[in-house]
Design an enzyme around this catalytic site. Structure first.
Site, PDB file in Angstrom:
ATOM      1  N   TYR A  30     -57.200  81.363  33.786  1.00 16.62           N
ATOM      2  CA  TYR A  30     -55.925  81.221  33.093  1.00 16.62           C
ATOM      3  C   TYR A  30     -54.783  81.204  34.101  1.00 16.62           C
ATOM      4  O   TYR A  30     -54.879  81.777  35.192  1.00 16.62           O
ATOM      5  CB  TYR A  30     -55.731  82.360  32.084  1.00 16.62           C
ATOM      6  CG  TYR A  30     -56.570  82.221  30.840  1.00 16.62           C
ATOM      7  CD1 TYR A  30     -56.048  81.678  29.667  1.00 16.62           C
ATOM      8  CD2 TYR A  30     -57.898  82.627  30.825  1.00 16.62           C
ATOM      9  CE1 TYR A  30     -56.817  81.552  28.518  1.00 16.62           C
ATOM     10  CE2 TYR A  30     -58.681  82.505  29.683  1.00 16.62           C
ATOM     11  CZ  TYR A  30     -58.133  81.966  28.532  1.00 16.62           C
ATOM     12  OH  TYR A  30     -58.903  81.840  27.397  1.00 16.62           O
ATOM     13  N   GLU A  31     -53.683  80.568  33.706  1.00 12.70           N
ATOM     14  CA  GLU A  31     -52.550  80.346  34.596  1.00 12.70           C
ATOM     15  C   GLU A  31     -51.946  81.639  35.129  1.00 12.70           C
ATOM     16  O   GLU A  31     -51.322  81.660  36.193  1.00 12.70           O
ATOM     17  CB  GLU A  31     -51.483  79.534  33.847  1.00 12.70           C
ATOM     18  CG  GLU A  31     -50.308  79.111  34.683  1.00 12.70           C
ATOM     19  CD  GLU A  31     -49.291  78.327  33.869  1.00 12.70           C
ATOM     20  OE1 GLU A  31     -48.140  78.224  34.318  1.00 12.70           O
ATOM     21  OE2 GLU A  31     -49.651  77.811  32.784  1.00 12.70           O
ATOM     22  N   SER A  32     -52.124  82.737  34.414  1.00 16.44           N
ATOM     23  CA  SER A  32     -51.542  84.010  34.826  1.00 16.44           C
ATOM     24  C   SER A  32     -52.252  84.624  36.028  1.00 16.44           C
ATOM     25  O   SER A  32     -51.808  85.643  36.555  1.00 16.44           O
ATOM     26  CB  SER A  32     -51.565  85.000  33.662  1.00 16.44           C
ATOM     27  OG  SER A  32     -52.863  85.074  33.090  1.00 16.44           O
ATOM     28  N   GLY A  33     -53.363  84.023  36.467  1.00 13.80           N
ATOM     29  CA  GLY A  33     -54.049  84.505  37.662  1.00 13.80           C
ATOM     30  C   GLY A  33     -55.352  85.220  37.389  1.00 13.80           C
ATOM     31  O   GLY A  33     -55.896  85.871  38.284  1.00 13.80           O
TER      32      GLY A  33
END
Length: 248
Positions: free
Chosen positions: A50-53
């Protein structure tokens, strides 16, 4: 067993497109539902990013956003957002980008920015997030979206995420690493690009006709000569989907 809804069929068919061992960059919403369904059924070793890491997240419910704590709590590792893009996405280490869309055109270009003129939009959409980079650099992109003439348009109002441009070799000319959209899964069927990058209807879901799909498409849609019919969701697939939804 009751028959599945069109949304359930779309989600199950989208989940089936994902295989184990792949690294998948997941967008929130329909893509996340399908990706987590795949991981909890036939592809337990699917790596969700996911883009949040969060790398290798294994949520027991559907995350509400990329900032949902369950993604970090269940991840193999949590890294910074710049690291996700600089060391994973842009070097080509992610196999599949799984995206949604507000608008999609015949060449797989995606709009999630505005409906109407950019400076005076009719609707201001959530925006790009990491989708442009996902569309540019993942090995390939799958798109899951409900189909209508409002969402499947001749030409998107704004190109948020580049698909195949206006066709031909535009991706190569721009130096984009990935293959772009290779599969579009809707509540009516499946589309794949031809050799020129134009989307072609290759399968319909059970009970759906070509006429229905064309009526929900804002361009003259091509249809494959060997048009297939997708397998309906199984009881086990629907049960797994309902369990994810009930936990959310």
């Amino acid at each position: 067993m009751r028959s599945s809804t069109s949304d359930e069929t779309m989600t199950v068919v989208a989940a089936r497109a994902l295989s184990g061992g792949k690294r998948c960059f997941v967008g929130i919403g329909l893509p996340s539902t399908a990706a987590n369904l795949a991981r909890t059924t036939h592809a337990p070793d699917l790596v969700l990013i996911y883009e949040s890491g969060t790398l290798g997240s294994k949520p027991g419910r559907l995350p509400a956003s990329i900032g949902d704590g369950i993604l970090a709590e269940t991840a193999d590792a949590v890294i910074s957002v710049p690291e996700v893009f600089n060391y994973w996405l842009q070097p080509g280490r992610i196999d599949i980008g799984f995206l949604g869309a507000a608008q999609l055109d015949r060449f797989g270009n995606i709009n999630t920015t505005v409906i109407g003129e950019y400076r005076k939009p009719k609707v201001r959409l959530p925006g790009a997030g990491g989708a442009p980079e996902i569309a540019a650099s993942c090995g390939e992109v799958f798109v899951v979206v409900r189909q209508s003439r409002q969402s499947f348009v001749e030409r998107v109002d704004f190109v948020t995420s580049f698909g195949h441009g206006r066709g031909g070799a535009e991706r190569a000319r721009l130096g984009l690493r990935g293959a772009g959209p290779t599969r579009v899964i809707t509540d009516l069927g499946i589309m794949r690009p031809d050799e020129n990058g134009e989307l072609v209807l290759t399968a319909v879901h059970p009970g759906v006709t070509v006429e229905q799909v064309r009526a929900a498409t804002g361009w003259e849609l091509k249809v494959a000569a060997d048009l297939a019919v997708t397998e309906p969701p199984t009881a086990a697939e629907l049960a797994a989907l309902h369990a994810l939804q009930a936990a959310s």
